[in-house]
Design a protein around this motif. Structure first.
Motif, PDB file in Angstrom:
ATOM      1  N   SER A   1      -5.739   5.081   2.710  1.00  0.00           N
ATOM      2  CA  SER A   1      -6.351   6.305   2.348  1.00  0.00           C
ATOM      3  C   SER A   1      -5.655   7.410   3.038  1.00  0.00           C
ATOM      4  O   SER A   1      -5.729   8.652   2.107  1.00  0.00           O
ATOM      5  N   LEU A   2      -5.047   7.222   3.414  1.00  0.00           N
ATOM      6  CA  LEU A   2      -4.956   7.995   4.080  1.00  0.00           C
ATOM      7  C   LEU A   2      -3.442   8.785   3.443  1.00  0.00           C
ATOM      8  O   LEU A   2      -3.213   9.791   3.336  1.00  0.00           O
ATOM      9  N   LEU A   3      -2.798   7.112   3.052  1.00  0.00           N
ATOM     10  CA  LEU A   3      -1.943   7.436   1.968  1.00  0.00           C
ATOM     11  C   LEU A   3      -2.230   7.988   0.985  1.00  0.00           C
ATOM     12  O   LEU A   3      -1.682   9.303   0.771  1.00  0.00           O
ATOM     13  N   PHE A   4      -3.017   7.929   0.052  1.00  0.00           N
ATOM     14  CA  PHE A   4      -3.593   8.356  -0.770  1.00  0.00           C
ATOM     15  C   PHE A   4      -3.784  10.204  -0.710  1.00  0.00           C
ATOM     16  O   PHE A   4      -3.557  11.361  -1.650  1.00  0.00           O
ATOM     17  N   ILE A   5      -4.721  10.645   0.880  1.00  0.00           N
ATOM     18  CA  ILE A   5      -4.655  11.764   0.768  1.00  0.00           C
ATOM     19  C   ILE A   5      -3.660  12.545   0.613  1.00  0.00           C
ATOM     20  O   ILE A   5      -3.474  13.980   0.467  1.00  0.00           O
ATOM     21  N   MET A   6      -2.184  11.922   1.446  1.00  0.00           N
ATOM     22  CA  MET A   6      -1.981  12.944   1.579  1.00  0.00           C
ATOM     23  C   MET A   6      -0.352  12.878   1.133  1.00  0.00           C
ATOM     24  O   MET A   6       0.257  14.142   0.330  1.00  0.00           O
ATOM     25  N   PHE A   7      -0.428  12.237   0.529  1.00  0.00           N
ATOM     26  CA  PHE A   7       0.531  12.067  -0.975  1.00  0.00           C
ATOM     27  C   PHE A   7       0.091  11.827  -2.590  1.00  0.00           C
ATOM     28  O   PHE A   7       0.527  13.250  -3.274  1.00  0.00           O
ATOM     29  N   VAL A   8      -0.959  11.949  -2.906  1.00  0.00           N
ATOM     30  CA  VAL A   8      -2.017  11.883  -4.315  1.00  0.00           C
ATOM     31  C   VAL A   8      -2.505  12.900  -3.876  1.00  0.00           C
ATOM     32  O   VAL A   8      -2.985  13.092  -5.207  1.00  0.00           O
TER      33      VAL A   8
ATOM     34  N   ALA B   1       1.050  -1.657  -0.215  1.00  0.00           N
ATOM     35  CA  ALA B   1      -0.405  -0.023  -0.357  1.00  0.00           C
ATOM     36  C   ALA B   1       0.492   1.215   0.245  1.00  0.00           C
ATOM     37  O   ALA B   1       0.343   1.765  -0.580  1.00  0.00           O
ATOM     38  N   ALA B   2       1.693   1.060   1.014  1.00  0.00           N
ATOM     39  CA  ALA B   2       2.570   2.604   0.706  1.00  0.00           C
ATOM     40  C   ALA B   2       3.349   3.405  -0.243  1.00  0.00           C
ATOM     41  O   ALA B   2       3.645   3.631  -0.583  1.00  0.00           O
ATOM     42  N   SER B   3       4.350   1.462  -0.801  1.00  0.00           N
ATOM     43  CA  SER B   3       4.398   1.596  -2.174  1.00  0.00           C
ATOM     44  C   SER B   3       4.039   2.149  -3.438  1.00  0.00           C
ATOM     45  O   SER B   3       4.623   3.129  -3.893  1.00  0.00           O
ATOM     46  N   SER B   4       2.837   1.570  -3.507  1.00  0.00           N
ATOM     47  CA  SER B   4       2.163   2.083  -4.572  1.00  0.00           C
ATOM     48  C   SER B   4       1.572   3.482  -4.446  1.00  0.00           C
ATOM     49  O   SER B   4       1.198   4.243  -5.092  1.00  0.00           O
ATOM     50  N   ALA B   5       1.317   4.268  -3.046  1.00  0.00           N
ATOM     51  CA  ALA B   5       0.679   5.772  -2.916  1.00  0.00           C
ATOM     52  C   ALA B   5       2.056   5.969  -2.837  1.00  0.00           C
ATOM     53  O   ALA B   5       1.650   7.293  -3.441  1.00  0.00           O
ATOM     54  N   VAL B   6       3.000   5.529  -3.033  1.00  0.00           N
ATOM     55  CA  VAL B   6       3.615   6.741  -3.402  1.00  0.00           C
ATOM     56  C   VAL B   6       4.626   7.021  -4.419  1.00  0.00           C
ATOM     57  O   VAL B   6       4.836   7.597  -6.013  1.00  0.00           O
TER      58      VAL B   6
END
Lengths: 225, 230
Positions: free
Chosen positions: B122-129, B37-42
């Motif tokens: 979801s949080l990673l997408f909100i933060m990074f994307v 999840a983290a690598s795909s969000a990044v």
């Protein structure tokens, strides 16, 4: 022999009259692909009796025990546990069975106590810590109940398999290579378990160790021919 | 509640607690899923600059979010049964527990895993994307229902492939056709939620997802005993 024992079946405590319990095999044949391992075995085993199944490697001892607990189906013939005028297939009678085998593995990341509590709960039983301690003491693991199984030696792991098998006081005990990896004390524990089982039911033991033939009232010798 | 149902639910809860305890000690599935999840969000965030100024970017963001969730879920949800077979504990479990309790316990555990994955992704997408959620309630409900659909379908598939060779490939092949209907629904619904559409606009997607989850859950309950015992 005591007339009844308490067996847990899907959350109910069922009183099983061990004097009325019979194991019946009728023309049981089994094999793998085109290779027949067991051919037309018929026998009846009653309460208080112990059957030793012996034979060379590959003669079908473990296959027979796996069929007796419904983990494998015979290619022909029937296996039935008869009780109170009813006949149960092995997979319907698992609450009556305790199984020990070298390929039976418990959860290595859990402690022995956690394993036994877990298996008690899924069997619909409640086991107190004291009952677990008594069981662990009986099989020689006293004081090691809170150690994770991953730290156990092979002999200790095998002892724990006995605790798993005896947890629900089964009237039928199925032991595949009962003393493998055990030391002399462990072998004595097995002897005591088999002796005690005569009072509460029957045992079927698969072994190729000639010293273990003495456990049996009957010996079934399988050959590879 | 009859005693037998109560015993079944107690056994299912015991399976869930056991799986949770094992996972917290080994972290096989959790680490794999969270890392994916983290690598795909990044990775998606690196391309997000191209999306930033464009209009109607929500369908693409929704699709990317669910692709990340789907592949992370595929990575981890099959572990519950595969691990039982690989560590050879399945035999002990098979002899001791009613099959339905095993299915329910594993389903509950997979749901918890996916809930954790949903939250983190979801949080990673909100933060990074830079994903902006217009209707938070609808978004969270769609995440929950989409995850429920993935879990009900995945749990029975994991039981089917657990004894097979080439588990990962077989899992992906079997899962993909099963996942297409809920994925279409949940991606379109999530896109609506991101734009800030009302509950009324998303109702048809919610109903269809609930129907899918109920059908796969009931079918799995009936099939599981045969799959587990075979």
């Amino acid at each position: 022999m005591s007339a009844t024992i308490r067996v847990v079946k899907s959350g109910w405590v069922e009183l099983v009259d061990v004097n009325a319990l019979r194991l019946e095999l009728s023309n049981v044949t089994a094999g793998y692909g085109s290779r027949v391992v067991l051919r037309a075995i018929s026998l009846t085993l009653g309460p208080g009796e112990t059957l030793v199944v012996s034979g060379a490697n590959g003669s079908g001892k473990s296959t027979l025990l796996r069929m007796l607990c419904g983990l494998q189906q015979p290619t022909s013939g029937t296996i039935q546990y008869c009780h109170d005028g009813m006949a149960y297939a092995p997979e319907q009678a698992r609450h009556l069975l305790g199984w020990v085998a070298p390929d039976l593995m418990l959860y290595r990341e859990l402690t022995a106590r956690e394993n036994l509590h877990f298996f008690a709960e899924v069997r619909g039983m409640h086991c107190s810590d004291m009952q677990i301690d008594e069981l662990l003491e009986r099989i020689g693991l006293s004081g090691r109940g809170d150690d994770r199984v991953i730290g156990y030696s092979s002999g200790m792991t095998h002892r724990l398999r006995y605790a798993y098998a005896l947890l629900h006081h089964p009237p039928v005990l199925l032991l595949d290579e009962p003393t493998v990896t055990l030391d002399a004390q462990g072998a004595t524990v097995v002897e005591q378990v088999v002796d005690a089982q005569r009072a509460v039911g029957m045992s079927i033991i698969a072994t190729n160790d000639p010293r273990e033939l003495r456990f049996g009232d009957y010996v079934l010798t399988l050959n590879t021919a | 509640m009859t005693p037998s149902l109560q015993a079944l639910l107690t056994a299912a809860w015991a399976v869930f607690v056991k799986d949770l305890r094992s996972e917290l000690r080994t972290r096989y599935a959790l680490n794999a899923m969270l890392l994916f999840a983290a690598s795909s969000a990044v990775a998606v965030s690196l391309g997000a600059q191209f999306l930033g100024t464009q209009q109607n970017v929500e369908p693409l963001q929704a699709a990317l979010l669910w692709i990340a969730l789907l592949f992370a879920a595929l990575n981890g949800l099959s572990r519950s049964f595969v691990q039982e077979e690989e560590t050879r504990t399945a035999l002990a479990l098979r002899l001791a527990s009613p099959p339905t309790a095993i299915y329910l316990g594993k389903l509950l555990f997979n749901l918890l895993l996916l809930a954790a994955l949903d939250t983190v992704t979801s949080l990673l997408f909100i933060m990074f994307v830079g994903v902006e959620v217009g209707n938070v309630g609808l978004f969270v409900t769609l995440l929950a229902l989409g995850s429920l659909c993935l879990t009900t379908a995945t749990t029975i598939l994991a039981a089917i492939i657990a004894k097979a060779n080439f588990k990962s490939a077989l899992f992906a092949v079997l899962a993909f056709p099963l996942f297409i209907p809920p994925l279409i629904l949940v991606i379109r619904g999530t896109a609506l939620a991101l734009t800030g559409a009302s509950w009324g606009d998303g109702a048809s997607f919610l109903q269809a997802l609930i129907s899918y989850a109920v059908v796969t859950f009931v079918a799995s309950l009936f099939l599981f005993r045969t799959v587990w015992e075979s």
